[in-house]
Design an enzyme around this catalytic site. Structure first.
Site, PDB file in Angstrom:
ATOM      1  N   LYS A 199       7.949   8.167 -12.379  1.00  0.00           N
ATOM      2  CA  LYS A 199       7.464   9.518 -12.679  1.00  0.00           C
ATOM      3  C   LYS A 199       8.582  10.533 -12.441  1.00  0.00           C
ATOM      4  O   LYS A 199       8.870  11.367 -13.281  1.00  0.00           O
ATOM      5  CB  LYS A 199       6.242   9.814 -11.807  1.00  0.00           C
ATOM      6  N   GLU A 234      14.574   3.199  -4.833  1.00  0.00           N
ATOM      7  CA  GLU A 234      14.470   1.778  -5.182  1.00  0.00           C
ATOM      8  C   GLU A 234      14.619   1.589  -6.685  1.00  0.00           C
ATOM      9  O   GLU A 234      15.368   0.734  -7.156  1.00  0.00           O
ATOM     10  CB  GLU A 234      13.098   1.217  -4.743  1.00  0.00           C
ATOM     11  N   GLY A 252       1.030   9.187  -9.341  1.00  0.00           N
ATOM     12  CA  GLY A 252       1.630   7.861  -9.528  1.00  0.00           C
ATOM     13  C   GLY A 252       0.604   6.742  -9.453  1.00  0.00           C
ATOM     14  O   GLY A 252       0.581   5.829 -10.279  1.00  0.00           O
ATOM     15  N   ARG A 253      -0.274   6.810  -8.465  1.00  0.00           N
ATOM     16  CA  ARG A 253      -1.237   5.721  -8.271  1.00  0.00           C
ATOM     17  C   ARG A 253      -2.407   5.791  -9.247  1.00  0.00           C
ATOM     18  O   ARG A 253      -3.317   4.968  -9.191  1.00  0.00           O
ATOM     19  CB  ARG A 253      -1.722   5.714  -6.820  1.00  0.00           C
ATOM     20  N   GLU A 263      -3.029   5.448  -0.135  1.00  0.00           N
ATOM     21  CA  GLU A 263      -2.146   6.596  -0.340  1.00  0.00           C
ATOM     22  C   GLU A 263      -2.999   7.837  -0.631  1.00  0.00           C
ATOM     23  O   GLU A 263      -2.607   8.949  -0.327  1.00  0.00           O
ATOM     24  CB  GLU A 263      -1.155   6.319  -1.488  1.00  0.00           C
ATOM     25  N   HIS A 299     -10.826 -19.975   2.870  1.00  0.00           N
ATOM     26  CA  HIS A 299     -10.122 -20.968   3.690  1.00  0.00           C
ATOM     27  C   HIS A 299      -9.014 -20.328   4.504  1.00  0.00           C
ATOM     28  O   HIS A 299      -8.096 -21.004   4.948  1.00  0.00           O
ATOM     29  CB  HIS A 299      -9.584 -22.082   2.792  1.00  0.00           C
ATOM     30  N   LYS A 357      11.609   8.259   3.893  1.00  0.00           N
ATOM     31  CA  LYS A 357      12.574   8.311   2.789  1.00  0.00           C
ATOM     32  C   LYS A 357      13.801   9.132   3.198  1.00  0.00           C
ATOM     33  O   LYS A 357      14.936   8.734   2.966  1.00  0.00           O
ATOM     34  CB  LYS A 357      11.950   9.025   1.573  1.00  0.00           C
TER      35      LYS A 357
END
Ligand code: F6P
Length: 543
Positions: A210, A216, A271-272, A357, A388, A508
């Site tokens: 965005k 990253e 973003g999410r 978030e 399990h 950050k």
């Protein structure tokens, strides 16, 4: 801008719920069902083929009435209208919150700052469709004239989790001669493993960010460019092998991607909440434009349901209210998401960002410390695998863990008895969690006395069961929107900003500073706490 609302603890319904909890909090689900056998049918709701059974929750009609009253007193209706109207409800960033516009049909109108945002949404969708058709058909060629066979999405957070989850969820519908990879981690191993068997001449990179400034993603994008150019040997290759998905044309151009190869979106898409924007380009490349539009139609159907259905029958509102009930009245810390559908294996991971978030906030919209617990921890794994692994703790541990079971009437891959066996587990687990097994039952099986306590299942563990016909793009859209709006409902009641994410900033900023300290030739001057200084020195010595 601040907004004033009656504090949660002073809302009438909140107080009434506290009193009500004294009356029913201790009641066992066995008792609730014995008193009211019809609840198994009554506490259900359905929309567009998505069926929700919420009868195995520690609630009565009165609980539901009070929770709905709480939603009313919290202004949920007004808040929903404000979101759909395009009001700037993300107050800390002064932005509208309009992921719902991404799936609004042509012809609808939503105006933000004097502009109808629906036509540009469709322009981008048309541009994505034309591009996807060219790549899928082989018409779009790489720099050396070869067809594209590999698509690598580079992004992180919302620019990765939605695309990965949707690719996995809809793999059945994907074009199988295209290989998809997703690179998110700044750990170089992620990129190295993603491309190790790929031919650069046949590889298309989608740089999804965005902001187009995320450390990253930009690091991975530069590494990808170096990797591609090392093999293709010509700057001009970038135009054929890189496209950008972003709101930031300036940074895209700076990176060297022609903005003609950019697919845009807008600051009113969080973003999410962006997997149905241009960020979904990898999804569209995989499943094709028509299937992508079905996905959007599913989102939209749930949007309409959320906006127009009375709260008592409104699936996202019910899910959201139940989460409030357990988080704030039973001190539950988490919600387990348990899909009994292999294709939904990344759905819990996707929901973690969406929910945590969004609602991991400790101040209200008026800037005051919240009075109660907010966003619970969402987690989970595909169902039978979880059985399990961690289900033991859900059944017999000391914590209350509300569970959402997700299952389908039909499988996409019929194979003998597999699907009935899978679904038998959904029903069995929800039944065992709710009703358990008493000491008397265990004894009646001939269990020696000393072993009885170990084999007792207390039960009274709440769950929802969500069922649909079979997993399609449309159903995936409905499911994602279901949780998006459940998050909204929770945030509205807590009166928090579910659409900002200031909590990721500090780390950050500090990381930027520390990178220099790790890389400097001479001993850096460090102003950290003693523990951090020690760790950095140790790393510098050993790296
Ligand atoms: O984690 C913080 C965050 O801003 C997320 O909200 C977002 O999805 C992610 O980083 C990636 O951001 P971008 O798409 O701008 O690279």
């Amino acid at each position: 801008m601040a907004t004033q609302t009656v504090p949660l603890s002073e809302r009438k319904a909140w107080k009434a719920l506290q009193t009500h909890l004294q009356q029913i909090g201790g009641k066992h689900l066995r008792e609730l069902f014995a008193d009211d056998p019809a609840r198994g049918e009554r506490f259900t709701a359905e929309t567009g083929g998505i069926f929700l059974d919420y009868s195995k929750n520690r609630i009565t009609d009165e609980t539901l009435k009070l929770l709905v009253q709480l939603a009313d007193e919290s202004g949920l209706r007004e808040k929903i209208d404000a979101m759909f109207r395009g009001d700037k409800i993300n107050i800390t960033e002064n932005r509208a919150v309009l992921h719902v516009a991404l799936r609004a049909p042509k012809g609808e109108s939503i105006v933000v700052d004097g502009e109808d945002v629906v036509p540009p949404v469709h322009e981008v969708l048309d541009k994505m469709s034309a591009f996807a058709d060219r790549v899928r058909s082989g018409e779009w060629k790489g720099h050396t004239g070869k067809k594209i066979r590999n698509v690598v999405n580079i992004g992180i957070g919302g620019s990765d989790l939605g695309p990965v989850m949707a690719y996995e969820a809809l793999k059945f519908y994907s074009q199988r001669d295209l290989t998809f990879r997703f690179v998110s981690n700044v750990d170089g191993s992620d990129f190295a493993e993603a491309v190790r068997d790929l031919d650069a001449e046949e590889t298309l990179f989608l740089v999804a960010s965005k902001t187009f400034t995320t450390l990253e993603t930009m690091t991975n994008a530069h590494t990808a460019r170096d990797w591609a150019l090392a093999k293709l040997g010509d700057e001009k290759a970038v135009a054929k092998h890189f496209v950008a998905i972003s709101t930031n044309a300036k940074e895209v151009a700076k990176f060297g991607i022609d903005t003609a190869n950019m697919f845009g979106f807008w600051d009113w898409v969080g973003g999410r909440y962006s997997m149905d924007s241009a960020i979904g380009l990898s999804t569209m490349l995989a499943i094709g434009p028509a299937n992508f539009r079905d996905l959007l139609a599913g989102f939209h159907e749930m949007d309409v349901h959320f906006r127009t259905t009375p709260f008592e029958k409104n699936l996202p509102v019910l899910l959201g209210l139940l989460t409030i009930w357990y988080t704030d009245f039973f001190d539950a810390q988490t919600v387990a998401i348990l899909p009994y559908e292999q294709y939904l294996k990344r759905f819990p991971a996707y929901l973690q960002q969406l929910t945590m978030e969004s609602n991991g906030k400790h101040v209200t919209l008026d800037g005051k410390q919240v009075e109660v617990q907010t966003g619970p921890i969402y987690w989970g794994e595909p169902g039978t695998n979880g059985q399990h692994s961690f289900y033991q703790l859900i059944h017999q541990g000391t914590r209350l863990i509300p569970c959402d079971f997700i299952g389908f009437y039909k499988t996409l891959n019929p194979l003998g008895r597999h699907h009935d066996m899978l679904m038998a587990n959904v029903f069995a687990q929800a039944e065992a969690l709710a009703f358990g097994k008493t000491a008397e039952q265990v004894k009646a099986e001939g269990t020696p006395d000393w072993l009885v306590p170990h084999r007792v299942f207390e039960g009274n563990r709440p769950s929802n069961t969500i069922l649909a016909d079979h997993l399609t793009p449309k159903v995936l859209g409905q499911l994602v929107a279901l949780y998006e709006h459940s998050v909204f409902t929770q945030g509205a009641i807590w009166n928090i900003d579910s659409f900002d994410q200031w909590g990721v900033e500090l780390g950050k900023v500090l990381a930027q500073k520390i990178i220099g300290e790790l890389e400097s030739e001479s001993e850096p001057k460090m102003a950290h706490d003693p523990s951090t200084t020690n760790l950095i020195q140790r790393y510098r010595k050993n790296k």
